[in-house]
Design an enzyme around this catalytic site. Structure first.
Site, PDB file in Angstrom:
ATOM      1  CB  ILE A  92     -11.236  39.775  54.159  1.00  0.00           C
ATOM      2  CG1 ILE A  92     -10.554  41.064  54.648  1.00  0.00           C
ATOM      3  CG2 ILE A  92     -12.106  39.183  55.256  1.00  0.00           C
ATOM      4  CD1 ILE A  92      -9.876  41.844  53.565  1.00  0.00           C
ATOM      5  CB  SER A 148     -14.578  28.898  58.614  1.00  0.00           C
ATOM      6  OG  SER A 148     -15.047  29.104  57.296  1.00  0.00           O
ATOM      7  NE  ARG A 149     -21.655  28.823  56.704  1.00  0.00           N
ATOM      8  CZ  ARG A 149     -22.597  29.375  55.943  1.00  0.00           C
ATOM      9  NH1 ARG A 149     -23.788  28.799  55.838  1.00  0.00           N
ATOM     10  NH2 ARG A 149     -22.353  30.484  55.280  1.00  0.00           N
ATOM     11  CE  LYS A 154     -14.269  46.990  54.253  1.00  0.00           C
ATOM     12  NZ  LYS A 154     -15.085  46.848  53.051  1.00  0.00           N
ATOM     13  CG  ASP A 169     -17.820  45.386  51.258  1.00  0.00           C
ATOM     14  OD1 ASP A 169     -18.140  44.951  52.381  1.00  0.00           O
ATOM     15  OD2 ASP A 169     -16.725  45.132  50.712  1.00  0.00           O
TER      16      ASP A 169
END
Length: 309
Positions: free
Chosen positions: A15, A37-38, A91, A169
Site C-alpha cells: 500500500i 521498515s524491516r 485504515k 479489511d
C-alpha cells in the site's frame, strides 16, 4: 520542494508503494524524508529498520505516516505522539476501539494532530453523494463489496491472523463511505461471519443494520469473488435511487452518471492531513471500526471450507 513538510513513511509494503509514495510525490504538501521498515526502503530517503531508532535519530521530522498492519500500530502511534510527532494512520486505524480512543486522548493531551484515515471517503463520488442525500428520506441501503483476496492481498498472511480483520479489511472501506454519506449512527442488528476452517478471520460477512430513523441497511462482503470485482452502494430514497460504484469513484443518481474520474483518494488524504496539521486539528472518526466490532458482537459464526491463498 523547500516548502514541503518532511514526513517519515513507516511500513514500506504494497500500500505504501502503490498509493502513499506516488500520492505524496504528486502533491504539494509533503516530502518523504525517511522510511522505516524491516524489509522495504524508500529511494532517495534515509531508511531505518527500527522505529524507536528513527524517533531518536530524526527529531527534525515532525510528521509520521503509519502504513503498517493494524496490530502493531498502537505502540508506534503512542511512541510517535509521546515524541511530539503528528501521526497519520492507514485504515483500519487500530485493532480495537479501545486502542483507537486511547490514541485520540494521547494526541489531544500532547497537542499533536492525529488523523485516522478512510481513503474511500475521498473517492470522487462520495462528497456529491453526501450532499444529494442530505435532504432526502432514506428508505433502504444495499452494499455489495466482493473482491478476490488473492489479487489484492497477495502473500499478506497477517490479514488472516487476530487483528488482521479478514474480509473487513476491504469491507471497512464500504462502511467508511456509508458512515460518511448517511447522517447519524448506523446500528448493527445481526450478522453472519464465514470463517474458513484454516483461517482465524472471516472470508465473508452478511450484515443487517439500520439507520437511526429505521431504514434497513444490508451489506454483503466476500473475498472469494472471481472475474469482475464489485464495490457498490445503492441507496433508495423518497426522490429516487443513488448508486456509488467502483468503490465510490462513480456516482449515479436516478440512473444518470453524475461523477466519475481518476483515483485521487490518497492525494485527498494527504491534502487533508496537511490542512489538519496547519490548523492544529485532529480527525478521528471511528464509526466504521465500531460497526466492525458490533458485527463480531452480533455475529453468528459459520465454518466453511478451507481456503488456500
Amino acid at each position: 520542494m523547500a516548502d514541503r513538510i518532511p514526513l517519515a513513511l513507516v511500513g514500506i509494503g504494497k500500500i505504501a508503494r502503490d498509493q502513499h509514495i506516488p500520492s505524496i510525490a504528486g502533491g504539494d504538501d509533503f516530502v518523504v524524508a525517511a522510511g522505516v521498515s524491516r524489509h522495504g526502503k524508500v529511494e532517495g530517503a534515509e531508511n531505518f529498520t527500527d522505529f524507536e531508532e528513527f524517533l531518536a535519530a530524526r527529531p527534525d521530522i515532525k510528521v509520521v505516516s503509519l502504513c503498517t498492519p493494524p496490530e502493531v500500530r498502537f505502540d508506534m502511534a503512542k511512541a510517535a505522539i509521546a515524541a511530539g510527532r503528528h501521526v497519520l494512520m492507514e485504515k483500519p486505524p487500530a485493532t480495537t476501539l479501545g486502542e483507537a480512543e486511547a490514541l485520540s486522548e494521547l494526541a489531544e493531551k500532547a497537542g499533536v494532530t492525529l488523523f485516522a484515515t478512510w481513503h474511500s471517503r475521498f473517492a470522487l463520488g462520495v462528497e456529491p453523494a453526501k450532499q444529494w442525500l442530505a435532504d432526502k428520506a432514506i428508505q433502504s441501503i444495499s452494499i455489495v463489496w466482493k473482491e478476490d483476496v488473492r489479487r489484492w492481498h497477495p502473500g499478506q498472511a497477517w490479514i488472516w491472523e487476530p487483528g488482521g480483520f479478514g474480509v473487513f479489511d476491504p469491507g471497512i472501506n464500504a462502511l467508511s463511505i456509508l458512515t460518511e454519506i448517511v447522517p447519524g449512527h448506523i446500528m448493527v442488528q445481526k450478522s453472519t461471519l464465514e470463517f474458513p476452517e484454516n483461517k482465524k478471520q472471516p472470508i465473508a460477512a452478511s450484515i443487517a443494520m439500520r439507520t437511526v430513523e429505521g431504514a434497513p441497511v444490508t451489506a454483503e462482503f466476500d473475498w472469494r469473488q472471481e472475474g469482475p470485482q464489485t464495490w457498490d452502494i445503492t441507496v433508495q430514497t423518497n426522490e429516487g435511487e443513488l448508486r456509488l460504484s467502483k468503490g465510490g469513484s462513480e456516482l449515479y443518481i436516478k440512473g444518470t452518471e453524475q461523477a466519475s474520474g481518476p483515483d485521487r483518494e490518497y492525494a485527498g488524504i494527504y491534502e487533508r492531513f496537511a490542512h489538519l496539521i496547519r490548523s492544529r486539528q485532529s480527525d478521528t472518526d471511528y464509526q466504521p471500526l465500531r460497526i466492525v466490532a458490533d458485527s463480531f458482537l452480533c455475529g453468528e459464526r459459520k465454518v466453511v471450507a478451507p481456503f488456500e491463498d
